[in-house]
Design a protein around this motif. Sequence first.
Motif, PDB file in Angstrom:
ATOM      1  N   UNK A   1       0.821  -1.214   0.000  1.00  0.00           N
ATOM      2  CA  UNK A   1       0.000   0.000   0.000  1.00  0.00           C
ATOM      3  C   UNK A   1       0.852   1.259   0.000  1.00  0.00           C
ATOM      4  N   UNK A   2       1.915   1.272   0.802  1.00  0.00           N
ATOM      5  CA  UNK A   2       2.757   2.466   0.888  1.00  0.00           C
ATOM      6  C   UNK A   2       3.448   2.739  -0.444  1.00  0.00           C
ATOM      7  N   UNK A   3       3.782   1.678  -1.182  1.00  0.00           N
ATOM      8  CA  UNK A   3       4.398   1.844  -2.500  1.00  0.00           C
ATOM      9  C   UNK A   3       3.408   2.447  -3.477  1.00  0.00           C
ATOM     10  N   UNK A   4       2.146   2.051  -3.368  1.00  0.00           N
ATOM     11  CA  UNK A   4       1.117   2.605  -4.256  1.00  0.00           C
ATOM     12  C   UNK A   4       0.888   4.079  -3.954  1.00  0.00           C
ATOM     13  N   UNK A   5       1.000   4.467  -2.673  1.00  0.00           N
ATOM     14  CA  UNK A   5       0.862   5.890  -2.330  1.00  0.00           C
ATOM     15  C   UNK A   5       1.989   6.695  -2.980  1.00  0.00           C
ATOM     16  N   UNK A   6       3.194   6.136  -2.948  1.00  0.00           N
ATOM     17  CA  UNK A   6       4.345   6.772  -3.595  1.00  0.00           C
ATOM     18  C   UNK A   6       4.080   6.980  -5.079  1.00  0.00           C
ATOM     19  N   UNK A   7       3.609   5.935  -5.752  1.00  0.00           N
ATOM     20  CA  UNK A   7       3.337   6.012  -7.180  1.00  0.00           C
ATOM     21  C   UNK A   7       2.204   6.985  -7.482  1.00  0.00           C
ATOM     22  N   UNK A   8       1.197   7.020  -6.615  1.00  0.00           N
ATOM     23  CA  UNK A   8       0.074   7.931  -6.831  1.00  0.00           C
ATOM     24  C   UNK A   8       0.538   9.382  -6.800  1.00  0.00           C
ATOM     25  N   UNK A   9       1.311   9.748  -5.788  1.00  0.00           N
ATOM     26  CA  UNK A   9       1.775  11.134  -5.688  1.00  0.00           C
ATOM     27  C   UNK A   9       2.754  11.485  -6.804  1.00  0.00           C
ATOM     28  N   UNK A  10       3.510  10.495  -7.262  1.00  0.00           N
ATOM     29  CA  UNK A  10       4.422  10.730  -8.380  1.00  0.00           C
ATOM     30  C   UNK A  10       3.631  11.011  -9.655  1.00  0.00           C
ATOM     31  N   UNK A  11       2.569  10.250  -9.879  1.00  0.00           N
ATOM     32  CA  UNK A  11       1.716  10.471 -11.041  1.00  0.00           C
ATOM     33  C   UNK A  11       0.938  11.772 -10.929  1.00  0.00           C
ATOM     34  N   UNK A  12       0.480  12.094  -9.704  1.00  0.00           N
ATOM     35  CA  UNK A  12      -0.262  13.332  -9.479  1.00  0.00           C
ATOM     36  C   UNK A  12       0.605  14.545  -9.785  1.00  0.00           C
ATOM     37  N   UNK A  13       1.872  14.462  -9.408  1.00  0.00           N
ATOM     38  CA  UNK A  13       2.816  15.553  -9.695  1.00  0.00           C
ATOM     39  C   UNK A  13       2.867  15.858 -11.188  1.00  0.00           C
ATOM     40  N   UNK A  14       2.960  14.810 -11.999  1.00  0.00           N
ATOM     41  CA  UNK A  14       3.055  15.023 -13.441  1.00  0.00           C
ATOM     42  C   UNK A  14       1.743  15.535 -14.018  1.00  0.00           C
ATOM     43  N   UNK A  15       0.615  15.022 -13.519  1.00  0.00           N
ATOM     44  CA  UNK A  15      -0.694  15.485 -13.997  1.00  0.00           C
ATOM     45  C   UNK A  15      -0.886  16.966 -13.673  1.00  0.00           C
ATOM     46  N   UNK A  16      -0.467  17.375 -12.478  1.00  0.00           N
ATOM     47  CA  UNK A  16      -0.584  18.783 -12.088  1.00  0.00           C
ATOM     48  C   UNK A  16       0.324  19.670 -12.935  1.00  0.00           C
ATOM     49  N   UNK A  17       1.477  19.138 -13.329  1.00  0.00           N
ATOM     50  CA  UNK A  17       2.371  19.905 -14.195  1.00  0.00           C
ATOM     51  C   UNK A  17       1.783  20.099 -15.584  1.00  0.00           C
ATOM     52  N   UNK A  18       1.007  19.121 -16.045  1.00  0.00           N
ATOM     53  CA  UNK A  18       0.325  19.288 -17.327  1.00  0.00           C
ATOM     54  C   UNK A  18      -0.659  20.446 -17.256  1.00  0.00           C
ATOM     55  N   UNK A  19      -1.404  20.515 -16.143  1.00  0.00           N
ATOM     56  CA  UNK A  19      -2.340  21.623 -15.945  1.00  0.00           C
ATOM     57  C   UNK A  19      -1.573  22.937 -15.844  1.00  0.00           C
ATOM     58  N   UNK A  20      -0.410  22.889 -15.200  1.00  0.00           N
ATOM     59  CA  UNK A  20       0.447  24.070 -15.080  1.00  0.00           C
ATOM     60  C   UNK A  20       0.844  24.605 -16.446  1.00  0.00           C
ATOM     61  N   UNK A  21       1.177  23.687 -17.384  1.00  0.00           N
ATOM     62  CA  UNK A  21       1.578  24.116 -18.720  1.00  0.00           C
ATOM     63  C   UNK A  21       0.406  24.720 -19.494  1.00  0.00           C
ATOM     64  N   UNK A  22      -0.786  24.168 -19.295  1.00  0.00           N
ATOM     65  CA  UNK A  22      -1.984  24.734 -19.929  1.00  0.00           C
ATOM     66  C   UNK A  22      -2.224  26.141 -19.385  1.00  0.00           C
ATOM     67  N   UNK A  23      -2.092  26.293 -18.074  1.00  0.00           N
ATOM     68  CA  UNK A  23      -2.259  27.592 -17.405  1.00  0.00           C
ATOM     69  C   UNK A  23      -1.257  28.607 -17.951  1.00  0.00           C
ATOM     70  N   UNK A  24      -0.005  28.194 -18.049  1.00  0.00           N
ATOM     71  CA  UNK A  24       1.037  29.106 -18.518  1.00  0.00           C
ATOM     72  C   UNK A  24       0.837  29.485 -19.984  1.00  0.00           C
ATOM     73  N   UNK A  25       0.314  28.567 -20.776  1.00  0.00           N
ATOM     74  CA  UNK A  25       0.062  28.867 -22.179  1.00  0.00           C
ATOM     75  C   UNK A  25      -1.015  29.947 -22.315  1.00  0.00           C
ATOM     76  N   UNK A  26      -2.086  29.810 -21.542  1.00  0.00           N
ATOM     77  CA  UNK A  26      -3.201  30.757 -21.643  1.00  0.00           C
ATOM     78  C   UNK A  26      -2.910  32.106 -20.999  1.00  0.00           C
ATOM     79  N   UNK A  27      -2.150  32.084 -19.902  1.00  0.00           N
ATOM     80  CA  UNK A  27      -1.947  33.330 -19.159  1.00  0.00           C
ATOM     81  C   UNK A  27      -0.570  33.963 -19.351  1.00  0.00           C
ATOM     82  N   UNK A  28       0.406  33.187 -19.842  1.00  0.00           N
ATOM     83  CA  UNK A  28       1.751  33.729 -20.019  1.00  0.00           C
ATOM     84  C   UNK A  28       2.260  33.565 -21.447  1.00  0.00           C
ATOM     85  N   UNK A  29       1.534  32.811 -22.260  1.00  0.00           N
ATOM     86  CA  UNK A  29       1.969  32.578 -23.631  1.00  0.00           C
ATOM     87  C   UNK A  29       3.147  31.630 -23.718  1.00  0.00           C
ATOM     88  N   UNK A  30       3.407  30.880 -22.630  1.00  0.00           N
ATOM     89  CA  UNK A  30       4.539  29.952 -22.595  1.00  0.00           C
ATOM     90  C   UNK A  30       4.127  28.606 -23.174  1.00  0.00           C
TER      91      UNK A  30
END
Length: 212
Positions: free
Chosen positions: A146-175
């Motif tokens: 279970x603890x290993x799955x929590x590690x993997x979940x947060x690792x995947x969540x980090x990347x998913x949030x970064x995808x949203x970050x890039x969408x945000x930066x594209x719309x608001x910063x033109x990056x």
Amino acid sequence: MNIFRLTGDLSHLAAIIILLLKIWKTRSCAGISGKSQVLFALVFTTRYLDLLTSFISLYNTTMKIIYIGCAYATVYLIYLKFKATYDGNHDTFRVEFLVVPVGGLAFLVNHDFSPLEILWTFSIYLESVAILPQLFMISKTGEAETITTHYLFFLGLYRALYLINWVWRFYFEGFFDMIAIVAGVVQTILYCDFFYLYVTKVLKGKKLSLPA
């Protein structure tokens, strides 16, 4: 810095801390792919070489040092401190099939043909597939703690949030960074099946298993 990048960084940090605490408290690295951890150490080393050449902010520098330090600490715990508990018989993914193609791609597709830029690009490509040895190991053993799955979940969540970050930066910063976005999409896709199993099994108190 927007909230998505900050929460992404915190999710990444949480994943790393969960893994280190798991190994240290149980005095065991059973179920953890040493090969994935070596790849992540290589990712951070090649990505953060700019620590030697430039300063962006205290936050930026601190996080980079933490990532590098924790990555090598994890590798140390797996291959030296708790070597006797490392399950090398199941950690058999051929990492050269990842490193060599990724290295070639970094030479061919990059923003600028310079050593630091090629190494940065290499780290982006490699990070997108660095988790494969861990997922392969879980599929071979049949299940994950279970603890290993929590590690993997947060690792995947980090990347998913970064995808949203890039969408945000594209719309608001033109990056817009095509290399980082494509690699991030690939990495998130690799986690999709795991996310589904995590929500439907682990959060309901069941053990997670991946199809062999």
